[in-house]
Write a protein that holds these residues in place. Sequence first.
Motif, PDB file in Angstrom:
ATOM      1  N   GLN A   1       1.550  -6.261  -6.643  1.00 37.44           N
ATOM      2  CA  GLN A   1       1.120  -5.683  -5.416  1.00 37.44           C
ATOM      3  C   GLN A   1       0.058  -4.673  -5.696  1.00 37.44           C
ATOM      4  O   GLN A   1      -0.883  -4.659  -5.040  1.00 37.44           O
ATOM      5  CB  GLN A   1       2.156  -5.038  -4.985  1.00 37.44           C
ATOM      6  CG  GLN A   1       1.800  -4.486  -3.505  1.00 37.44           C
ATOM      7  CD  GLN A   1       1.352  -5.441  -2.426  1.00 37.44           C
ATOM      8  OE1 GLN A   1       2.194  -6.220  -1.930  1.00 37.44           O
ATOM      9  NE2 GLN A   1       0.239  -5.368  -2.052  1.00 37.44           N
ATOM     10  N   LYS A   2       0.165  -3.979  -6.901  1.00 35.21           N
ATOM     11  CA  LYS A   2      -0.735  -2.733  -7.039  1.00 35.21           C
ATOM     12  C   LYS A   2      -2.011  -3.275  -7.566  1.00 35.21           C
ATOM     13  O   LYS A   2      -3.360  -2.732  -7.308  1.00 35.21           O
ATOM     14  CB  LYS A   2       0.016  -1.670  -7.958  1.00 35.21           C
ATOM     15  CG  LYS A   2      -1.039  -0.712  -8.766  1.00 35.21           C
ATOM     16  CD  LYS A   2      -0.298   0.411  -9.394  1.00 35.21           C
ATOM     17  CE  LYS A   2      -1.181   1.260  -9.928  1.00 35.21           C
ATOM     18  NZ  LYS A   2      -2.637   1.280  -9.560  1.00 35.21           N
ATOM     19  N   ARG A   3      -1.957  -4.425  -8.570  1.00 33.76           N
ATOM     20  CA  ARG A   3      -3.049  -4.871  -9.062  1.00 33.76           C
ATOM     21  C   ARG A   3      -3.953  -5.451  -7.835  1.00 33.76           C
ATOM     22  O   ARG A   3      -5.400  -5.475  -7.746  1.00 33.76           O
ATOM     23  CB  ARG A   3      -2.820  -5.981 -10.034  1.00 33.76           C
ATOM     24  CG  ARG A   3      -3.960  -6.610 -10.612  1.00 33.76           C
ATOM     25  CD  ARG A   3      -3.650  -7.377 -11.899  1.00 33.76           C
ATOM     26  NE  ARG A   3      -4.640  -8.275 -12.098  1.00 33.76           N
ATOM     27  CZ  ARG A   3      -4.469  -9.575 -12.443  1.00 33.76           C
ATOM     28  NH1 ARG A   3      -3.277 -10.011 -12.559  1.00 33.76           N
ATOM     29  NH2 ARG A   3      -5.752 -10.380 -12.609  1.00 33.76           N
TER      30      ARG A   3
ATOM     31  N   GLU B   1       1.092  -7.688   2.073  1.00 25.57           N
ATOM     32  CA  GLU B   1       1.954  -7.191   1.257  1.00 25.57           C
ATOM     33  C   GLU B   1       2.769  -8.118   0.514  1.00 25.57           C
ATOM     34  O   GLU B   1       3.301  -8.995   1.451  1.00 25.57           O
ATOM     35  CB  GLU B   1       3.160  -6.140   2.090  1.00 25.57           C
ATOM     36  CG  GLU B   1       2.428  -4.829   2.471  1.00 25.57           C
ATOM     37  CD  GLU B   1       1.915  -3.834   1.761  1.00 25.57           C
ATOM     38  OE1 GLU B   1       2.796  -3.701   0.631  1.00 25.57           O
ATOM     39  OE2 GLU B   1       0.987  -3.087   2.060  1.00 25.57           O
TER      40      GLU B   1
ATOM     41  N   HIS C   1      -4.013  -4.781  -4.767  1.00 25.60           N
ATOM     42  CA  HIS C   1      -4.762  -3.567  -3.836  1.00 25.60           C
ATOM     43  C   HIS C   1      -5.855  -3.102  -4.465  1.00 25.60           C
ATOM     44  O   HIS C   1      -6.947  -2.706  -4.005  1.00 25.60           O
ATOM     45  CB  HIS C   1      -3.802  -2.738  -3.226  1.00 25.60           C
ATOM     46  CG  HIS C   1      -2.828  -3.338  -2.260  1.00 25.60           C
ATOM     47  ND1 HIS C   1      -3.565  -2.950  -0.877  1.00 25.60           N
ATOM     48  CD2 HIS C   1      -1.650  -3.667  -2.017  1.00 25.60           C
ATOM     49  CE1 HIS C   1      -2.656  -3.918  -0.102  1.00 25.60           C
ATOM     50  NE2 HIS C   1      -1.507  -4.055  -0.715  1.00 25.60           N
ATOM     51  N   ASP C   2      -5.686  -2.863  -6.048  1.00 26.99           N
ATOM     52  CA  ASP C   2      -6.755  -2.042  -6.655  1.00 26.99           C
ATOM     53  C   ASP C   2      -8.048  -3.149  -6.787  1.00 26.99           C
ATOM     54  O   ASP C   2      -9.060  -2.515  -7.054  1.00 26.99           O
ATOM     55  CB  ASP C   2      -6.081  -1.575  -8.166  1.00 26.99           C
ATOM     56  CG  ASP C   2      -5.103  -0.494  -8.002  1.00 26.99           C
ATOM     57  OD1 ASP C   2      -5.220  -0.034  -6.748  1.00 26.99           O
ATOM     58  OD2 ASP C   2      -4.672  -0.427  -8.824  1.00 26.99           O
TER      59      ASP C   2
ATOM     60  N   ARG D   1      -6.156  -4.657   0.944  1.00 30.94           N
ATOM     61  CA  ARG D   1      -5.750  -3.193   1.517  1.00 30.94           C
ATOM     62  C   ARG D   1      -6.175  -3.323   2.896  1.00 30.94           C
ATOM     63  O   ARG D   1      -5.194  -2.814   3.656  1.00 30.94           O
ATOM     64  CB  ARG D   1      -6.020  -2.148   0.578  1.00 30.94           C
ATOM     65  CG  ARG D   1      -5.358  -0.868   0.989  1.00 30.94           C
ATOM     66  CD  ARG D   1      -5.619   0.308   0.270  1.00 30.94           C
ATOM     67  NE  ARG D   1      -5.790   0.157  -1.217  1.00 30.94           N
ATOM     68  CZ  ARG D   1      -4.656   0.409  -1.875  1.00 30.94           C
ATOM     69  NH1 ARG D   1      -3.735   0.845  -1.272  1.00 30.94           N
ATOM     70  NH2 ARG D   1      -5.107   0.266  -3.304  1.00 30.94           N
TER      71      ARG D   1
ATOM     72  N   VAL E   1       6.068  -5.567  -7.728  1.00 28.31           N
ATOM     73  CA  VAL E   1       5.374  -4.434  -7.517  1.00 28.31           C
ATOM     74  C   VAL E   1       4.153  -4.366  -8.366  1.00 28.31           C
ATOM     75  O   VAL E   1       3.182  -3.778  -7.939  1.00 28.31           O
ATOM     76  CB  VAL E   1       6.393  -3.148  -7.954  1.00 28.31           C
ATOM     77  CG1 VAL E   1       5.584  -1.819  -7.890  1.00 28.31           C
ATOM     78  CG2 VAL E   1       7.506  -3.333  -6.828  1.00 28.31           C
TER      79      VAL E   1
END
Length: 159
Positions: free
Chosen positions: A8-10, A24, A12-13, A19, A5
């Motif tokens: 994943q955030k990293r 995913e 997309h950021d 993104r 998780v």
Amino acid sequence: MSQLVLLQKRIHDEIPLSRALGIELQSWDGRTLVLSAPLEPNRNHQGTGFGGSVYAAAVTAAWGLTELALSDLGLKGHVVVQSGTIDYLEPVASDFFVVCRLPGGEIPERFRKSLARHGKARLDLTAEVFCGTPSPVPAGEPVAVFQGRFVVRDVRSGR
């Protein structure tokens, strides 16, 4: 939050294209990373997967695997792709996923030793692209195969 998780955030950021492509992360078992992408935002004028999107997803899988392997060793570093090629074997005709595995199912000893001695290392990886439902053990043959070399530098403790 789980390691997957957080990555994943990293992704997309820090990699805005991921993104837009709908990438995913699906699973990580310490040896194999699986990520998925929908066809719709990645299609070309033929209605199949755009080559650049397929390549970007494959590079992201291999880069992500390298990041996760470092994390599993308790390390952080700067991971970059040094070189990469892809063979498109069949059209990407549906949602797709990428499977990237550690060579031999484990972090190579040469990679570990280079990190310990020099604070940098190289890792050669293969990422296979498949159509259909994401799985670490795909039923069919890959529609594309990416081969890449990733360089890790400025390694430090991640704890």
